[in-house]
Structures are given as structure tokens and as C-alpha cells.
Design an enzyme around this catalytic site. Sequence first.
Site, PDB file in Angstrom:
ATOM      1  N   ASN A  11       0.737  -1.404   0.385  1.00  8.71           N
ATOM      2  CA  ASN A  11       0.297   0.122   0.127  1.00  8.71           C
ATOM      3  C   ASN A  11       1.209   1.376   0.057  1.00  8.71           C
ATOM      4  OD1 ASN A  11      -1.775   2.164   0.744  1.00  8.71           O
ATOM      5  ND2 ASN A  11      -2.155   1.303   3.054  1.00  8.71           N
ATOM      6  N   LYS A  13       0.225   4.318  -0.198  1.00  9.84           N
ATOM      7  CA  LYS A  13      -0.620   5.840   0.603  1.00  9.84           C
ATOM      8  C   LYS A  13      -1.094   7.056  -0.777  1.00  9.84           C
ATOM      9  CE  LYS A  13      -0.220   3.201   5.057  1.00  9.84           C
ATOM     10  NZ  LYS A  13       0.203   3.180   6.193  1.00  9.84           N
ATOM     11  N   HIS A  97      -9.455   0.604   4.711  1.00 12.11           N
ATOM     12  CA  HIS A  97      -8.032   1.197   5.668  1.00 12.11           C
ATOM     13  C   HIS A  97      -8.549   2.260   6.540  1.00 12.11           C
ATOM     14  CE1 HIS A  97      -4.036   2.594   6.344  1.00 12.11           C
ATOM     15  NE2 HIS A  97      -3.943   1.475   5.752  1.00 12.11           N
ATOM     16  N   GLU A  99      -6.661   4.227   7.819  1.00  6.75           N
ATOM     17  CA  GLU A  99      -6.097   5.776   7.893  1.00  6.75           C
ATOM     18  C   GLU A  99      -8.239   6.517   7.101  1.00  6.75           C
ATOM     19  OE1 GLU A  99      -3.079   5.483   5.598  1.00  6.75           O
ATOM     20  OE2 GLU A  99      -1.952   3.953   7.092  1.00  6.75           O
ATOM     21  N   GLU A 169      -5.812  -4.939  10.583  1.00  8.69           N
ATOM     22  CA  GLU A 169      -4.427  -3.657  10.216  1.00  8.69           C
ATOM     23  C   GLU A 169      -4.846  -3.631  12.410  1.00  8.69           C
ATOM     24  OE1 GLU A 169      -2.324  -3.024   6.622  1.00  8.69           O
ATOM     25  OE2 GLU A 169      -3.814  -1.599   6.851  1.00  8.69           O
ATOM     26  N   GLY A 175       2.375   1.916  10.916  1.00  4.00           N
ATOM     27  CA  GLY A 175       3.042   3.690  10.678  1.00  4.00           C
ATOM     28  C   GLY A 175       4.050   3.605  12.095  1.00  4.00           C
ATOM     29  N   SER A 215       3.244  -2.273   9.984  1.00  2.00           N
ATOM     30  CA  SER A 215       4.872  -1.978  10.444  1.00  2.00           C
ATOM     31  C   SER A 215       5.464  -3.478  10.277  1.00  2.00           C
ATOM     32  CB  SER A 215       5.279  -2.014  12.003  1.00  2.00           C
ATOM     33  OG  SER A 215       4.749  -0.837  12.085  1.00  2.00           O
TER      34      SER A 215
HETATM   35  P1  PGA Z   1       3.142   0.340   7.177  1.00  6.89           P
HETATM   36  O1  PGA Z   1       1.076   0.357   7.330  1.00  6.89           O
HETATM   37  O2  PGA Z   1       3.130  -1.580   6.716  1.00  6.89           O
HETATM   38  O3  PGA Z   1       3.692   0.871   7.392  1.00  6.89           O
HETATM   39  O4  PGA Z   1       2.897  -0.197   9.515  1.00  6.89           O
HETATM   40  C1  PGA Z   1       0.892  -0.581   6.676  1.00  6.89           C
HETATM   41  C2  PGA Z   1      -1.302  -0.524   6.359  1.00  6.89           C
HETATM   42  O5  PGA Z   1      -1.008   0.781   6.513  1.00  6.89           O
HETATM   43  O6  PGA Z   1      -1.447  -0.924   4.986  1.00  6.89           O
END
Ligand code: PGA
Length: 255
Positions: A11, A13, A97, A99, A169, A175, A215
Site C-alpha cells: 500500500n 498510500k 483502510h 486511515e 491491521e 506506521g 509495520s
Molecule cells: P505500515 O502500514 O506497514 O507502514 O505500518 C500498513 C498499512 O497501513 O497498510
Amino acid sequence: MGKRRPLIAGNWKMYKTAEESAETARQLVERVADVGDVDIMIAPTFTALASVFKVIQNSPVALGAQNLFWENEGAYTGEISAPMLKSVGCQYCIIGHSERRQYFAETDETVNKRIQAAIRIGLRPVFCVGETEKERESEQTLSVLDKQVKNGLKGLILDQLDKLIVAYEPVWAIGTGKTATDDQAQEVHQFIRSLVEKNFGSALSDSIRILYGGSVKPDNIAGLMSMPDIDGALVGGASLDAESFSKIVKYKLKA
Ligand code: PGA
């Protein structure tokens, strides 16, 4: 994990221009050209989908989008529909997601509409669920997931779900560098699989792929993938670099 084919998804983003995305995709294709036993997907920004598709078509890397709107067309300024994504080469679409839930007012109800729209057009939805830190601390993890899964899949019937992928997730792991432990992730994956079984039967719960996200890095992927109910990963930060993402894709070599 047996019969389920692993899927490692990136992803990207809101990172990278169309040119930068195509360049990273080129570097990735070089590194994973020989991978045959893992499905690979990258989800660049909307503006990079077409340029990335040119680079990855005829490679083991498939294209995904990060969101869609549920109507096929209409007066919806700024939105992008499932048929539009399909027409530029997408096979997958990330939906719900955290976010989007956190910053763009996504709810279980709108997630459900988006999943339905993806399925209607034949896109594979990567349906994201996960609890916040506060919810985990107050021991609401399983009830939150129960609600997200139930509402997200409301009105869908078994025959429509063969393309569905779930991504667990935990919001506190995205993140932040704080990964769920292999056992913490496995516990939730097993729970999600049991929910799928309860609602749709064991044929689907045996075959559905449940990805872990939060992560994921080259040095923790092998442990996660050794868990019986973890079928792949949705990778944010570590997918932006072709070298680290290809190491995650090739987790079996590291193990
Ligand atoms: P990350 O993000 O691997 O940077 O923690 C995962 C995601 O948001 O899908």
C-alpha cells in the site's frame, strides 16, 4: 497454511508521483520476476495506476487501488469508480483502510457499499479491519472486529465472496514500528476466520485469505507467515522501496 496461496500486498498510500511509482515498479519487477508461489500486488496512488500498469503487465505483480466510490458514474466530483479502476488494469482494491476511517469519515456502512461495488465489477476487495490501541487496552478487540466484519459484509452472500480478502491491521501497529506479536496476530486471524465460518460456512473460511498489516518488515515477515491463519501481508512503509518489499515477498528465502 496449506491450500491458501500467500498474497503480499504493498500500500503506497499518498507517496510517489506517476514517474517515481513507475520507477519503483520497474525495480520491483526485476527483483520478483522469478517468484511463482506468492501473489504480489501493489497499490499506488490513483494518478500512478496507468503508468505502473504499463510496467507490471506480464509480470507476477498485480495492480490494486487504495479506494473506490460505489457508484459506477455520475455527478460525484473527485470520485473514482470500480469500472474506472478496472479499465486501467486494477485487479484489487483496498477498502476501509483505517486511515480512511480516521481521516475521511469512512464507516462500516460505506465500507460495505464499496465492497459490493468492487465485487460487482470483479475487483478483489482487500477489506481492512482492526482495533485502535484504546480498544485493545479495554479488551474490546474481538467485539470491534466482530462488528466491523459483520457490518462490512452485510447483505453479501457466499457466492459473491470468492474474491474477498480480509486484512487485519491493528491501528496501533500501522506506521508505528510496533508490530503485533506473531501470537497476537494469529489469535485475531483465527477469530476472523471463525466469524467467516459462522456467517458463510467452512468452505469460505478455509479458502479466504487473511492478511496481516502494521509495520511488516523484512525481518518480521517470516514469523508472521509461520502462523497457521496468516496468509500474507499488507505492507505500507516497507513497500515503498523495491528492495525491502521484494525481501518481504521472498520471505521463504529468509526463514
Ligand atoms: P505500515 O502500514 O506497514 O507502514 O505500518 C500498513 C498499512 O497501513 O497498510
